[in-house]
Design an enzyme around this catalytic site. Structure first.
Site, short mmCIF file in Angstrom:
data_model
loop_
_atom_site.label_atom_id
_atom_site.label_comp_id
_atom_site.label_asym_id
_atom_site.label_seq_id
_atom_site.Cartn_x
_atom_site.Cartn_y
_atom_site.Cartn_z
N PRO A 386 0.83 -1.21 0.00
CA PRO A 386 0.00 0.00 0.00
C PRO A 386 0.86 1.26 0.00
O PRO A 386 1.92 1.31 0.64
CB PRO A 386 -0.82 -0.13 1.29
CG PRO A 386 -0.07 -1.10 2.14
CD PRO A 386 0.62 -2.03 1.21
N GLN A 388 1.86 5.28 0.58
CA GLN A 388 1.73 6.37 1.54
C GLN A 388 1.58 5.91 2.99
O GLN A 388 1.05 6.67 3.82
CB GLN A 388 0.53 7.27 1.17
CG GLN A 388 0.52 7.77 -0.26
CD GLN A 388 1.64 8.76 -0.54
OE1 GLN A 388 2.16 9.39 0.38
NE2 GLN A 388 2.02 8.89 -1.79
N GLY A 390 4.28 4.10 4.65
CA GLY A 390 5.58 3.87 5.25
C GLY A 390 6.03 2.44 5.34
O GLY A 390 6.71 2.05 6.31
N GLY A 393 7.55 0.77 0.03
CA GLY A 393 7.12 0.29 -1.28
C GLY A 393 8.03 0.71 -2.41
O GLY A 393 8.33 -0.07 -3.32
N ALA A 396 11.28 -1.23 -2.35
CA ALA A 396 11.07 -2.63 -2.74
C ALA A 396 11.11 -2.78 -4.26
O ALA A 396 11.66 -3.75 -4.79
CB ALA A 396 9.74 -3.13 -2.19
N ASP A 441 15.45 0.78 5.39
CA ASP A 441 14.57 0.01 4.51
C ASP A 441 15.37 -0.78 3.49
O ASP A 441 15.07 -1.95 3.20
CB ASP A 441 13.60 0.94 3.77
CG ASP A 441 12.71 1.73 4.72
OD1 ASP A 441 12.80 1.51 5.93
OD2 ASP A 441 11.93 2.57 4.23
#
Length: 622
Positions: A386, A388, A390, A393, A396, A441
């Site tokens: 999804p 917005q 955090g 995404g 990734a 991340d």
């Protein structure tokens, strides 16, 4: 730049075995020099090299250096292949016993044709696994360095270093620190094999004559011996560039060698180009310490298999980046439809991430001395992460794209180690797309699993990256995740915290120190499987974040989700930059009630399925 193709060797063993073969399979090859034998795809081996260097914008002239015994073969080949016959140099030798040696052949061509330019030297009888690499990239790398250039590849399993010239290369400067011609066992641990594929500056050409004056015997006049002398004794600056492919039929080879490598490389070429490369990277949740990854702090994060980005690469005639029908819309039902989608999804989908990754990958390989093949491909992506909220995404998609490119171009973990790969992914987003981001991340998506990360200033300054430690994922507690159904107003947490930290604000500096301490305590709790202690630390992590960013900075949506979780006795914190919460509920009955409460509040709720790379299925490559 001038290119010289060396084909003056007397391949006595191979020729004799072809002549004496009684099967009749090779009778048509009797007397044919090695470079004119059929190569991959049926083309002569030399045809491939001529196709590679026949570029007037790169080379002013190309010369072929052969011997008297095989001169007629190459003269006929030149006539048939639009190669200037006057550029075929005959060294006068007719047997292995009266050969001049490769360095003498090279010096003869330079002296007899009065060549006064930089030169590229290639053995025209080598068999190459990937026959379409970018020669222009090699020349650009050569011209970017203050010295000579040797091309090397990584020995395949089973190949012995004692059969090749072996180089040791500094990973930071790319300078060749040592050259060992066919070293005996134990002399070096390097598996980087130099082949006759070099670039020499015109100012260095006199060293050829100096070397020949030291070597009266033709056996000692190999190019390997020349480079060993030039690098180890004369200490000239020589740099190395890697071709991520294999090279064979170097020096004296047998008919068995020819058949083995031709079969192997031909089979590789015949592998279905339509077979796609599919790689996934997973969403992540920050379990402890974030947002201290951008502040020389410590964090613990985990990849989750609930959400992922998947990239598919298929070889194609031209390079194509396919937009995602939902994430990169260019067609709308109406102006109101455009307004609604733009408000919720924003203006920039994943296509820019694919393009930026490809651009940065080529730039990285060029700078790092890795020459890529000229293969093209089609890239497409899909993601269910999804937006917005955090969950990383964007990174990734970049991570999965990078995995595909590395596999397609045979760039290994040794070429792009995991710590550097995380830095690379971050640079795609920050340098190319100006996305505000930190390393956490990217690190966890590269390493995958449950990762403890220390970004202390000392480590970052010394290494350029932190310390990243995979942790045991067996029996992790029942984490859950919830995120806003309409995150467009979640107000990702923007503030002046980073500037305050850079300014040495004691409140922020102490907070980052406290985040790191909580992370170390959480690491112990995870290792001891002390879930009540871990839950308490998660709550402390959120309160510390709240004290620094303030309620206004966190936003009403995030605070609402935290409050709801606490009403049902669950530990809770933000897993990223805002729009979602991650929690730990040790009471399974309460977990059901918690799910219902979040769903009734308009949020999406799910139990987290941790992604453990050690136990994951192999249905998706990468």
């Amino acid at each position: 730049m001038i290119c010289l193709l060396l084909v003056a060797g007397h391949d006595a063993v191979l020729e004799t075995q072809i002549k004496n073969d009684f099967t009749g399979l090779y009778s048509h090859l009797t007397g044919v020099p090695k470079a004119l034998l059929p190569g991959v795809g049926g083309k002569k081996i030399l045809d491939f090299w001529w196709d590679t260097v026949n570029m007037r914008q790169l080379f002013s002239e190309v010369y072929l250096v052969t011997n008297a015994d095989k001169y007629k073969h190459y003269e006929r080949w030149a006539t048939a292949n639009d190669f200037p016959v006057e550029n075929v140099v005959n060294d006068g030798s007719t047997t292995l016993e009266d050969q001049l040696g490769a360095v003498a052949d090279l010096e003869l061509a330079i002296r007899s044709r009065r060549l006064q330019d930089d030169i590229m030297v290639i053995a025209g009888g080598m068999l190459c696994a990937d026959q379409n690499f970018d020669i222009a990239q090699v020349l650009r790398f050569f011209r970017s360095k203050p010295g000579e250039l040797v091309i090397y590849y990584e020995l395949e399993e089973g190949e012995k270093s004692c059969s090749r010239g072996i180089v040791e290369v500094c990973p930071e400067s790319y300078r060749v620190t040592r050259f060992l011609e066919k070293p005996r066992d134990g002399l070096t641990t390097s598996r980087l094999a130099s082949v006759v594929f070099y670039c020499l500056r015109k100012d260095t050409l006199p060293y050829l004559s100096a070397f020949l004056s030291r070597q009266p015997d033709a056996q000692g006049r190999s190019l390997g011996m020349f480079w060993e002398w030039l690098i180890n004794e004369e200490k000239l600056p020589v740099f190395g560039m890697k071709l991520p492919t294999g090279f064979q039929l170097i020096g004296q080879v047998t008919l068995s060698d020819y058949n083995k490598w031709l079969t192997r490389y031909s089979a590789k070429q015949q592998e279905s180009p339509g077979k796609p490369i599919v790689c996934r990277s997973y969403a992540r949740v920050g379990l402890m310490g974030n947002p201290s990854d951008g502040f020389n702090g410590k964090t613990i994060a985990m990849t989750i298999s609930n959400f992922w980005a998947e990239v598919t690469l298929t070889q194609s005639q031209s390079l194509v980046l396919l937009p995602h029908p939902l994430n990169d819309p260019t067609e709308f039902g109406s102006l109101q439809d455009l307004f609604s989608i733009s408000r919720k999804e924003g203006y920039q989908g994943g296509l820019r991430l694919l393009q930026a990754t490809c651009k940065k990958f080529y730039q990285f390989c060029s700078k790092q001395g890795i020459a890529l093949t000229k293969q093209n491909f089609t890239l497409k992506y899909n993601t269910n992460i999804p937006r917005q909220v955090g969950l990383a995404g964007s990174s990734a998609i970049v991570s999965a794209t990078l995995k595909c490119l590395m596999r397609f171009y045979n760039v290994t973990d040794g070429d792009l180690p995991k710590p550097i790969r995380a830095n690379f992914i971050l640079s795609v987003e920050t340098d190319e797309l100006f996305i505000t981001a930190g390393l956490q991340d990217r690190v966890v998506q590269v390493y995958e699993g449950l990762i403890y990360m220390d970004f202390s200033k000392q480590l970052m300054d010394e290494n350029g990256y932190g310390e990243y430690i995979p942790m045991d994922m067996s029996n992790v507690p029942p984490f859950w995740l919830a995120y806003l159904g309409d995150p467009s107003d979640s107000g990702r947490i923007h503030s002046n915290i980073r500037q305050r930290w850079l300014n040495g604000d004691p409140v922020v500096v102490q907070a980052i120190k406290s985040f790191a301490e909580l992370t170390d305590q959480a690491r112990v709790a995870l290792e001891c499987k002390d879930w009540p202690r871990l839950a308490d630390l998660m709550d402390q992590n959120f309160e510390l974040r709240r004290s620094v960013y303030t309620d206004e900075g966190l936003g009403p949506g995030n605070l609402k989700m935290v409050q709801l979780a606490r009403e049902y006795g669950s530990a809770v914190k933000l897993p990223g930059s805002g729009g979602a919460v991650v929690g730990l509920c040790l009471d399974r009955d309460k977990l059901v009630e918690l799910r219902n409460a979040f769903q009734e509040a308009g949020c999406v709720f799910c139990e987290i399925a941790p992604y453990d790379p050690l136990s994951a299925g192999a249905h998706i490559q990468g």
